[in-house]
Design a protein around this motif. Structure first.
Motif, short mmCIF file in Angstrom:
data_model
loop_
_atom_site.label_atom_id
_atom_site.label_comp_id
_atom_site.label_asym_id
_atom_site.label_seq_id
_atom_site.Cartn_x
_atom_site.Cartn_y
_atom_site.Cartn_z
N MET A 48 0.81 -1.21 0.00
CA MET A 48 0.00 0.00 0.00
C MET A 48 0.86 1.27 0.00
N ARG A 49 1.95 1.24 0.75
CA ARG A 49 2.81 2.42 0.79
C ARG A 49 3.45 2.68 -0.58
N THR A 50 3.81 1.60 -1.27
CA THR A 50 4.37 1.74 -2.63
C THR A 50 3.35 2.34 -3.58
N LEU A 51 2.10 1.89 -3.46
CA LEU A 51 1.04 2.45 -4.29
C LEU A 51 0.82 3.93 -4.00
N LEU A 52 0.92 4.30 -2.74
CA LEU A 52 0.76 5.71 -2.36
C LEU A 52 1.88 6.56 -2.97
N VAL A 53 3.09 6.03 -2.95
CA VAL A 53 4.21 6.76 -3.55
C VAL A 53 4.02 6.87 -5.06
N ASN A 54 3.55 5.80 -5.69
CA ASN A 54 3.26 5.84 -7.14
C ASN A 54 2.18 6.88 -7.45
N THR A 55 1.15 6.91 -6.60
CA THR A 55 0.08 7.90 -6.78
C THR A 55 0.64 9.31 -6.64
N LEU A 88 3.50 14.60 -11.38
CA LEU A 88 3.93 14.76 -12.77
C LEU A 88 2.82 15.35 -13.63
N PHE A 89 1.63 14.75 -13.56
CA PHE A 89 0.55 15.20 -14.43
C PHE A 89 -0.05 16.53 -13.96
N GLY A 90 0.03 16.79 -12.66
CA GLY A 90 -0.41 18.10 -12.17
C GLY A 90 0.46 19.21 -12.72
N ILE A 135 -3.97 16.14 -4.48
CA ILE A 135 -4.08 14.69 -4.30
C ILE A 135 -2.69 14.09 -4.08
N ALA A 136 -1.69 14.64 -4.77
CA ALA A 136 -0.31 14.19 -4.56
C ALA A 136 0.12 14.43 -3.11
N MET A 137 -0.24 15.61 -2.59
CA MET A 137 0.12 15.92 -1.20
C MET A 137 -0.61 15.01 -0.23
N GLY A 138 -1.89 14.74 -0.51
CA GLY A 138 -2.65 13.83 0.34
C GLY A 138 -2.05 12.43 0.33
N SER A 139 -1.62 11.98 -0.84
CA SER A 139 -0.99 10.66 -0.95
C SER A 139 0.31 10.61 -0.16
N PHE A 140 1.06 11.69 -0.21
CA PHE A 140 2.32 11.75 0.53
C PHE A 140 2.08 11.64 2.04
N LEU A 141 1.09 12.40 2.52
CA LEU A 141 0.79 12.37 3.96
C LEU A 141 0.26 11.00 4.37
N LEU A 142 -0.57 10.37 3.53
CA LEU A 142 -1.06 9.03 3.85
C LEU A 142 0.08 8.01 3.92
N SER A 143 1.09 8.20 3.09
CA SER A 143 2.22 7.27 3.09
C SER A 143 3.08 7.39 4.34
N HIS A 186 -8.88 -1.99 -1.24
CA HIS A 186 -8.31 -0.69 -0.88
C HIS A 186 -7.07 -0.38 -1.71
N SER A 187 -6.35 -1.43 -2.11
CA SER A 187 -5.24 -1.23 -3.05
C SER A 187 -5.79 -0.75 -4.39
N SER A 188 -6.90 -1.34 -4.80
CA SER A 188 -7.52 -0.95 -6.07
C SER A 188 -7.96 0.50 -6.06
N ALA A 189 -8.36 1.01 -4.88
CA ALA A 189 -8.80 2.40 -4.79
C ALA A 189 -7.71 3.36 -5.24
N LEU A 190 -6.46 3.06 -4.88
CA LEU A 190 -5.35 3.92 -5.29
C LEU A 190 -5.11 3.81 -6.80
N LEU A 191 -5.28 2.62 -7.34
CA LEU A 191 -5.14 2.45 -8.79
C LEU A 191 -6.23 3.22 -9.54
N VAL A 192 -7.44 3.24 -8.97
CA VAL A 192 -8.53 3.99 -9.58
C VAL A 192 -8.23 5.48 -9.56
N ILE A 193 -7.66 5.96 -8.46
CA ILE A 193 -7.29 7.37 -8.37
C ILE A 193 -6.23 7.70 -9.43
N GLN A 194 -5.25 6.81 -9.58
CA GLN A 194 -4.22 7.03 -10.60
C GLN A 194 -4.83 7.08 -11.99
N LEU A 195 -5.77 6.18 -12.25
CA LEU A 195 -6.43 6.15 -13.55
C LEU A 195 -7.24 7.43 -13.78
#
Length: 408
Positions: free
Chosen positions: A7-14, A20-22, A48-56, A193-202
């Motif tokens: 999950m932490r890896t997915l958060l870093v990917n997010t 990048l895209f922002g 969302i990038a900042m939120g992902s960072f804090l969640l990680s 819950h892992s899929s949720a991060l993938l959905v956000i990335q998508l």
């Protein structure tokens, strides 16, 4: 299925994808400053990038940072994205803004309660999944609405459909978590819950490409407008008129329905320019074109032929009908008042020459020349009047001036 993904890896990917895209979206907005809302979409990605960072940082940072602030920033990122899409499409959000403020308040209260008063990871997931689902649904609704620009593009529809699917996923996630065994830590949650991060990335990827697609469509639409419309009056230009005439004239001959033409010229426009200046002349031209458009049918064509001269093309309209239309236009123009920048009020009159193809196999140039002859006859008759010229060579008594007002 996705349990092998950390999950932490997915958060870093997010975080990296959103960052990048922002930045790409903001760079695109800087290059295309005429578009509203794109900066907000880029900022939404960065939030969302900042939120992902804090969640990680869970287990390494205090709860108010890694849970409370992280989730609130995440939600606000979606809200900012929503407002960006609304601005891009020219849609004004009213009740939605109050609803989103209520969502933020609900998120803050729920997060505090289920973190400090009654620690419950499942309930936090349920609350935020429901709120995310609602916000994603709002974004989908905005994307699927017809904008004030009247440019409805497949990109907006496809992106709206994608957001509906994203919204449904988070709703399913909330429902699934209701029956899930209590979770000790979000970072050790299961595949849903892992899929949720993938959905956000998508969603970030879809939003970025969707923004560029929508903006490109607007640019193409503007270029077409510039090529076919007069920049001052916003009616068709002469080039576009030629294309429309080619189609309408051919259709008229095939269907044997008349095609009528009104050629209209503003009386003593040069004198107006000399007395009041070219800015006043521009105001009068714009008002004049607006009067013509307001008092003709939707399938009629109003075009600026050159200078102060305009043409109105009326398909399926015979001479008797076009006389009434021209007289109505003459009256409306004579009664209209234009307000200049120095608070002066000015009014003008116009001369009208009308004719019709009468469904004969006649070249367009001949019809145009006949309308021009009728216009000059109206000028000779004293201006502010309507003169008809029939297709036949012989003039008819009834083809004389329909009405004459005071010369201006």
């Amino acid at each position: 299925m996705l349990d092998f993904l950390d999950m932490r890896t997915l958060l870093v990917n997010t975080l990296l994808i959103c960052l990048l895209f922002g930045m790409l979206v903001i760079a695109y907005a800087i290059k295309h400053k005429n578009f509203k809302g794109i900066v907000d979409i880029g900022l939404g990605h960065l939030l969302i990038a900042m939120g992902s960072f804090l969640l990680s940082l869970r287990d390494y940072a205090p709860d108010y940072l890694s849970i409370l602030l992280a989730n609130l920033i995440f939600l606000y990122g979606l809200i900012r994205t929503h407002r960006g899409f609304a601005a891009l499409k020219g849609i004004t959000l009213q009740r939605e803004k109050y609803f989103e403020m209520a969502m933020l308040a609900t998120a803050a209260i729920s997060c505090v309660y289920y973190t400090y008063a009654n620690a419950n990871v499942n309930m936090r997931i349920i609350v935020f999944s429901t709120l995310f689902s609602a916000e994603l649904a709002l974004i989908a609704r905005t994307l699927l609405l017809t904008s004030t620009s009247h440019v409805v593009h497949v990109a907006s529809r496809m992106l709206g459909a994608s957001y509906i699917l994203f919204s449904m996923f988070f709703l399913v996630r909330a429902a699934t978590t209701l029956n899930e065994i209590p979770l000790a830590n979000f970072l050790t949650a299961g595949s849903m819950h892992s899929s949720a991060l993938l959905v956000i990335q998508l969603s970030i990827l879809c939003s970025t490409f969707g923004v560029v697609w929508i903006a490109t469509t607007f640019l193409e639409h503007d270029l077409r407008d510039q090529a076919t419309h007069d920049p001052l009056t916003q009616v068709y230009n002469r080039r576009a008129l030629n294309d429309i005439v080619s189609s309408e004239h051919s259709r008229s001959m095939r269907s044997e329905h008349p095609l009528s033409v009104i050629m209209v010229d503003i009386d003593q426009f040069k004198k107006l320019n000399d007395q009041h200046g070219h800015l006043a002349g521009d105001i009068v031209l714009k008002d004049f074109a607006n009067v013509l458009c307001r008092n003709t049918r939707g399938h009629d064509t109003v075009a600026r032929f050159g200078g102060e001269e305009f043409i109105v093309l009326l398909p399926d309209t015979d001479l008797e009908q076009v006389k009434l239309v021209a007289e109505k236009l003459r009256t409306e123009i004579a009664n209209h008042e234009s307000y200049l920048v120095d608070d002066q009020i000015i009014s003008v009159t116009a001369s009208f020459g009308i004719t019709s193809s009468q469904a004969e196999d006649e070249p367009w140039q001949s019809i145009l020349e006949r309308a021009d002859q009728a216009l000059y006859a109206a000028k000779r008759e004293g201006r502010n009047c309507v003169v008809t010229k029939r297709p036949s060579v012989i003039s008819h008594p009834q083809d004389a001036k329909v009405s004459t007002q005071a010369n201006v």
